[in-house]
Enzyme design. Structure first.
Site, PDB file in Angstrom:
ATOM      1  N   GLU A  41      29.981  36.891  39.575  1.00 34.25           N
ATOM      2  CA  GLU A  41      30.745  35.778  38.975  1.00 34.25           C
ATOM      3  C   GLU A  41      31.810  35.404  39.990  1.00 34.25           C
ATOM      4  O   GLU A  41      32.808  36.109  40.146  1.00 34.25           O
ATOM      5  CB  GLU A  41      31.392  36.219  37.647  1.00 34.25           C
ATOM      6  CG  GLU A  41      30.409  36.624  36.575  1.00 34.25           C
ATOM      7  CD  GLU A  41      29.544  35.477  36.085  1.00 34.25           C
ATOM      8  OE1 GLU A  41      29.899  34.307  36.284  1.00 34.25           O
ATOM      9  OE2 GLU A  41      28.476  35.767  35.505  1.00 34.25           O
ATOM     10  N   LYS A  67      36.155  49.233  38.938  1.00 36.50           N
ATOM     11  CA  LYS A  67      37.307  49.175  39.848  1.00 36.50           C
ATOM     12  C   LYS A  67      38.118  47.902  39.589  1.00 36.50           C
ATOM     13  O   LYS A  67      37.621  46.792  39.802  1.00 36.50           O
ATOM     14  CB  LYS A  67      36.851  49.154  41.314  1.00 36.50           C
ATOM     15  CG  LYS A  67      38.034  49.329  42.255  1.00 36.50           C
ATOM     16  CD  LYS A  67      37.789  48.767  43.627  1.00 36.50           C
ATOM     17  CE  LYS A  67      38.312  47.376  43.806  1.00 36.50           C
ATOM     18  NZ  LYS A  67      39.763  47.233  43.758  1.00 36.50           N
ATOM     19  N   PRO A  68      39.369  48.044  39.149  1.00 32.00           N
ATOM     20  CA  PRO A  68      40.210  46.853  38.974  1.00 32.00           C
ATOM     21  C   PRO A  68      40.765  46.393  40.324  1.00 32.00           C
ATOM     22  O   PRO A  68      40.764  47.155  41.302  1.00 32.00           O
ATOM     23  CB  PRO A  68      41.345  47.363  38.080  1.00 32.00           C
ATOM     24  CG  PRO A  68      41.428  48.829  38.346  1.00 32.00           C
ATOM     25  CD  PRO A  68      40.059  49.299  38.768  1.00 32.00           C
ATOM     26  N   CYS A 116      38.798  30.538  37.599  1.00 29.50           N
ATOM     27  CA  CYS A 116      37.605  30.045  38.294  1.00 29.50           C
ATOM     28  C   CYS A 116      37.059  28.761  37.676  1.00 29.50           C
ATOM     29  O   CYS A 116      36.345  28.018  38.333  1.00 29.50           O
ATOM     30  CB  CYS A 116      36.534  31.121  38.295  1.00 29.50           C
ATOM     31  SG  CYS A 116      36.262  31.789  36.655  1.00 29.50           S
ATOM     32  N   PRO A 159      38.645  41.151  39.093  1.00 35.07           N
ATOM     33  CA  PRO A 159      39.670  40.427  39.850  1.00 35.07           C
ATOM     34  C   PRO A 159      41.063  40.555  39.234  1.00 35.07           C
ATOM     35  O   PRO A 159      41.227  41.147  38.164  1.00 35.07           O
ATOM     36  CB  PRO A 159      39.183  38.982  39.734  1.00 35.07           C
ATOM     37  CG  PRO A 159      38.626  38.916  38.346  1.00 35.07           C
ATOM     38  CD  PRO A 159      38.045  40.289  38.050  1.00 35.07           C
ATOM     39  N   TRP A 160      42.046  39.945  39.873  1.00 38.73           N
ATOM     40  CA  TRP A 160      43.429  40.061  39.415  1.00 38.73           C
ATOM     41  C   TRP A 160      43.862  38.921  38.510  1.00 38.73           C
ATOM     42  O   TRP A 160      44.958  38.956  37.952  1.00 38.73           O
ATOM     43  CB  TRP A 160      44.406  40.145  40.604  1.00 38.73           C
ATOM     44  CG  TRP A 160      44.199  39.101  41.675  1.00 38.73           C
ATOM     45  CD1 TRP A 160      43.607  39.300  42.889  1.00 38.73           C
ATOM     46  CD2 TRP A 160      44.551  37.710  41.638  1.00 38.73           C
ATOM     47  NE1 TRP A 160      43.561  38.126  43.603  1.00 38.73           N
ATOM     48  CE2 TRP A 160      44.142  37.127  42.854  1.00 38.73           C
ATOM     49  CE3 TRP A 160      45.176  36.885  40.703  1.00 38.73           C
ATOM     50  CZ2 TRP A 160      44.320  35.777  43.163  1.00 38.73           C
ATOM     51  CZ3 TRP A 160      45.356  35.535  40.994  1.00 38.73           C
ATOM     52  CH2 TRP A 160      44.935  35.001  42.215  1.00 38.73           C
ATOM     53  N   ALA A 204      33.307  34.931  49.032  1.00 39.65           N
ATOM     54  CA  ALA A 204      33.132  35.721  50.260  1.00 39.65           C
ATOM     55  C   ALA A 204      32.917  37.200  49.911  1.00 39.65           C
ATOM     56  O   ALA A 204      32.070  37.879  50.518  1.00 39.65           O
ATOM     57  CB  ALA A 204      34.353  35.562  51.160  1.00 39.65           C
ATOM     58  N   THR A 205      33.656  37.699  48.918  1.00 38.62           N
ATOM     59  CA  THR A 205      33.479  39.097  48.502  1.00 38.62           C
ATOM     60  C   THR A 205      32.078  39.289  47.922  1.00 38.62           C
ATOM     61  O   THR A 205      31.440  40.328  48.135  1.00 38.62           O
ATOM     62  CB  THR A 205      34.548  39.491  47.451  1.00 38.62           C
ATOM     63  OG1 THR A 205      35.821  39.082  47.925  1.00 38.62           O
ATOM     64  CG2 THR A 205      34.555  40.975  47.194  1.00 38.62           C
ATOM     65  N   GLU A 244      38.414  26.274  47.310  1.00 41.08           N
ATOM     66  CA  GLU A 244      39.150  26.801  46.161  1.00 41.08           C
ATOM     67  C   GLU A 244      40.603  27.073  46.570  1.00 41.08           C
ATOM     68  O   GLU A 244      40.861  27.855  47.477  1.00 41.08           O
ATOM     69  CB  GLU A 244      38.474  28.107  45.716  1.00 41.08           C
ATOM     70  CG  GLU A 244      38.862  28.524  44.338  1.00 41.08           C
ATOM     71  CD  GLU A 244      38.087  29.746  43.835  1.00 41.08           C
ATOM     72  OE1 GLU A 244      37.664  30.582  44.665  1.00 41.08           O
ATOM     73  OE2 GLU A 244      37.922  29.872  42.615  1.00 41.08           O
TER      74      GLU A 244
HETATM   75  P1  NAD Z   1      38.591  39.128  45.387  1.00 44.49           P
HETATM   76  O1  NAD Z   1      37.181  38.841  45.753  1.00 44.49           O
HETATM   77  O2  NAD Z   1      39.602  39.172  46.455  1.00 44.49           O
HETATM   78  O3  NAD Z   1      38.717  40.496  44.613  1.00 44.49           O
HETATM   79  C1  NAD Z   1      37.886  40.784  43.494  1.00 44.49           C
HETATM   80  C2  NAD Z   1      37.654  42.260  43.462  1.00 44.49           C
HETATM   81  O4  NAD Z   1      36.835  42.613  44.573  1.00 44.49           O
HETATM   82  C3  NAD Z   1      38.920  43.102  43.571  1.00 44.49           C
HETATM   83  O5  NAD Z   1      38.824  44.232  42.723  1.00 44.49           O
HETATM   84  C4  NAD Z   1      38.913  43.527  45.024  1.00 44.49           C
HETATM   85  O6  NAD Z   1      39.622  44.712  45.257  1.00 44.49           O
HETATM   86  C5  NAD Z   1      37.433  43.686  45.291  1.00 44.49           C
HETATM   87  N1  NAD Z   1      37.050  43.572  46.698  1.00 44.49           N
HETATM   88  C6  NAD Z   1      37.678  42.887  47.671  1.00 44.49           C
HETATM   89  N2  NAD Z   1      37.028  43.053  48.843  1.00 44.49           N
HETATM   90  C7  NAD Z   1      35.955  43.856  48.592  1.00 44.49           C
HETATM   91  C8  NAD Z   1      34.902  44.381  49.405  1.00 44.49           C
HETATM   92  N3  NAD Z   1      34.827  44.128  50.713  1.00 44.49           N
HETATM   93  N4  NAD Z   1      33.981  45.150  48.822  1.00 44.49           N
HETATM   94  C9  NAD Z   1      34.038  45.404  47.490  1.00 44.49           C
HETATM   95  N5  NAD Z   1      35.009  44.947  46.680  1.00 44.49           N
HETATM   96  C10 NAD Z   1      35.970  44.175  47.225  1.00 44.49           C
HETATM   97  O7  NAD Z   1      38.939  38.064  44.259  1.00 44.49           O
HETATM   98  P2  NAD Z   1      40.335  37.899  43.550  1.00 44.49           P
HETATM   99  O8  NAD Z   1      41.208  37.220  44.535  1.00 44.49           O
HETATM  100  O9  NAD Z   1      40.764  39.171  42.917  1.00 44.49           O
HETATM  101  O10 NAD Z   1      39.963  36.943  42.352  1.00 44.49           O
HETATM  102  C11 NAD Z   1      39.946  35.598  42.491  1.00 44.49           C
HETATM  103  C12 NAD Z   1      38.527  35.096  42.690  1.00 44.49           C
HETATM  104  O11 NAD Z   1      37.737  35.477  41.569  1.00 44.49           O
HETATM  105  C13 NAD Z   1      38.455  33.604  42.756  1.00 44.49           C
HETATM  106  O12 NAD Z   1      37.558  33.209  43.752  1.00 44.49           O
HETATM  107  C14 NAD Z   1      37.932  33.223  41.378  1.00 44.49           C
HETATM  108  O13 NAD Z   1      37.307  31.966  41.331  1.00 44.49           O
HETATM  109  C15 NAD Z   1      37.015  34.349  41.089  1.00 44.49           C
HETATM  110  N6  NAD Z   1      36.771  34.482  39.648  1.00 44.49           N
HETATM  111  C16 NAD Z   1      35.543  34.153  39.167  1.00 44.49           C
HETATM  112  C17 NAD Z   1      35.280  34.236  37.811  1.00 44.49           C
HETATM  113  C18 NAD Z   1      33.928  33.878  37.254  1.00 44.49           C
HETATM  114  O14 NAD Z   1      33.673  34.167  36.092  1.00 44.49           O
HETATM  115  N7  NAD Z   1      33.050  33.255  38.029  1.00 44.49           N
HETATM  116  C19 NAD Z   1      36.277  34.685  36.940  1.00 44.49           C
HETATM  117  C20 NAD Z   1      37.521  35.017  37.467  1.00 44.49           C
HETATM  118  C21 NAD Z   1      37.748  34.922  38.835  1.00 44.49           C
END
Ligand code: NAD
Length: 506
Positions: free
Chosen positions: A256, A181-182, A290, A156-157, A237-238, A391
């Protein structure tokens, strides 16, 4: 401070910096200034195929998992040393692409990331399993703990480098090859990580980084038939999308996901400690965490005192240029994220809640386009409101009163998430009851946010499956093989007749 303009950063496949087969680039902008700070290749499914093929070849010839153990340990430790060596530069790059304060990046993320890696280096030497024994009576059985193969990882970012470390640390320690993949908003430090891994001596092809969109590159990794495990840190959702994509070859899934951490303040709590804990817990990384404290349940007898002191602390937080050493809070990741947080706050107010601090976009001199949002304390919220259930991922803490501890536990558990929770009390029985009753993967007493390399981090319910950090995470990147060695040497075994032939006479 003038923004340093970064040049194009190719992705990293098979030990080489490469461009995408698409020929296109994705732009990375500073959320503090809106300026372009770098470009990365806009990856494709074909790029993922190349990276998976490189990872598979590296796994097949065992250049990493069959390497002598002392050498593997040394490479992982060296990568930790390189992270420390470059921490200032990497933290600057992280600040540039995330907009969050440099002091958080430099003194928290990077200090902890190298420790995580060194912890996982120790895991290689401590493989665990059942003791070898003649359980059948006529065979010696033993356990091999083996790498899984090619592991896909999507990060994630919010903590780009740190979350990448949480992913690659256990996966590398277990001997896997990786396609990582970042997030497309924050790919720059992860590309540097792959370069540093090569410098540390990691064989080519073991760690590959493919940049690009989540629904293209992330989805292609999750669906790939030659990837054996997919790990995501991201939105719930992802996680659901990825779990479905992974079904094609029944790859293992490690998720996660989101959180909505409750923060329970009992009547006997140290209110000053709780208010400070809530301020740090809710505002860390602009609330884009998170495990951030998002819902404070406060006993009615200390409610007013807690709200007053927390509002004072929220108001004292210095929002500004992320590179200014006096800045506590930089920006959120984007203007869209600011609009999202503000939308939650405005709808809560329309619903009867009251803003006790913040609740607006501040003017930050010299940063007219910065994605800033004031730390926001919103009180008198109701349990079923969206600000308590969903969230926000911004610097927003919702506060609700409670009368009995049973009510506090009930409301704290009343969410789809189950990542982290805390309780503030001086009564050890209440603390132990909270440990048992709160349905979260991490429960803290009189603190919030703390994590440690040796202990697991991971969610219950829709916060995910599996753990980051600790031996638990390491083991999830391994598979257990049972090996049986026949000891009698007899051609005809006593049980063969159950399949063919006559029962031997006694
Ligand atoms: P995101 O789900 O939008 O993106 C996460 C990653 O998934 C990115 O690299 C994105 O490009 C990729 N992605 C997006 N759509 C996808 C798809 N359809 N198929 C495959 N990959 C896809 O999340 P975000 O906005 O980058 O990060 C924030 C979220 O991460 C929050 O919900 C946060 O709570 C969660 N988070 C959880 C933890 C944990 O340890 N549980 C830690 C940090 C962040």
């Amino acid at each position: 401070m003038a923004v340093e303009v970064i040049t194009d950063s190719p992705m990293f496949i098979d030990g080489r910096s490469v461009l995408s087969t698409s020929g296109r680039w994705l732009e990375v902008h500073s959320p503090a200034t809106g300026e372009l700070v770098g470009r990365v290749p806009d990856g494709t499914e074909a790029d993922v195929d190349l990276a998976v093929a490189a990872a598979r070849a590296a796994f097949k010839d065992g250049r990493w998992h069959r390497m002598a153990m002392p050498e593997r340990v040394a490479i992982m430790n060296r990568l930790g040393d390189l992270l420390d060596r470059d921490a200032d530069e990497l933290a600057r790059l992280e600040t540039l692409q995330t907009g969050t304060s440099y002091k958080l990046r430099r003194d928290s993320d990077f200090a902890f990331a190298s420790d995580n890696l060194r912890f996982f280096a120790t895991q290689i030497r401590n493989l665990e399993g059942k003791a070898a024994y003649e359980y059948s009576g006529s065979h010696t059985s033993f356990i091999r703990r083996e790498p899984i193969g090619v592991v896909g990882q999507v990060s994630p970012w919010n903590y780009p480098m740190w979350m990448a470390i949480w992913k690659i640390g256990p996966a590398l320690a277990a001997g896997n090859s990786i396609v990582l993949k970042p997030a497309s908003a924050t790919p720059l430090t992860t590309i540097r990580l792959a370069e540093l891994a090569l410098e540390a001596g990691l064989p080519v092809g073991v760690l590959n980084v493919v940049t690009g969109r989540g629904d293209v590159v992330g989805a292609a990794i999750a669906a790939h038939m030659d990837v054996d495990l997919i790990s995501l840190t991201g939105d719930t959702a992802t996680g659901k999308t990825i779990q479905a994509l992974a079904a094609g070859n029944l790859k293992r899934v490690h998720l996660e996901l989101g959180g909505k951490a409750p923060f329970i303040v009992c009547a006997d709590a140290d209110v000053e400690a709780a208010a400070r804990g809530a301020t740090a817990g809710a505002l860390v990384n602009g609330g884009q965490d998170c495990t951030a404290a998002t819902r404070a349940y406060v006993h009615r007898s200390v409610y007013d005192a807690f709200v007053a002191r927390t509002a004072e602390l929220f108001d004292s937080v210095r929002v500004g240029d992320p590179f200014d050493p006096t800045t506590d809070l930089g920006t959120l990741i984007s203007q869209a994220q600011v609009a999202r947080a503000d939308g939650f706050v405005q709808r809560a107010v329309a619903d009867g809640a009251r803003v006790a601090a913040g609740g607006y976009r501040p003017d930050v001199p010299g940063h007219p386009d910065g994605a800033f949002y004031r730390p926001t304390l919103i009180v008198d919220c109701t349990q079923d409101s969206e600000i308590v259930q969903n969230e926000v991922f911004g610097p927003v803490l919702a506060v609700l009163p409670f009368d009995t501890i049973e009510e506090a536990f009930e409301n704290a558990n009343d969410t789809i998430y189950g990542l982290a929770a805390s309780i503030w009390t001086s009564d050890v029985r209440v603390a132990m009851e909270a440990a048992r009753t709160l349905n979260f993967g991490h429960v803290q007493v009189n603190d919030h946010l703390m994590v440690t390399s040796e202990m697991p981090h991971g969610g219950f319910k829709q916060s995910g499956t599996g753990k980051d950090m600790s031996t638990y995470s390491f083991e999830e990147y391994t598979q257990v093989k049972h090996v049986m060695l026949e000891l009698t040497g007899e051609a005809e075994k006593g049980w063969h007749y159950t399949v063919f032939g006559e029962k031997p006479s006694e």
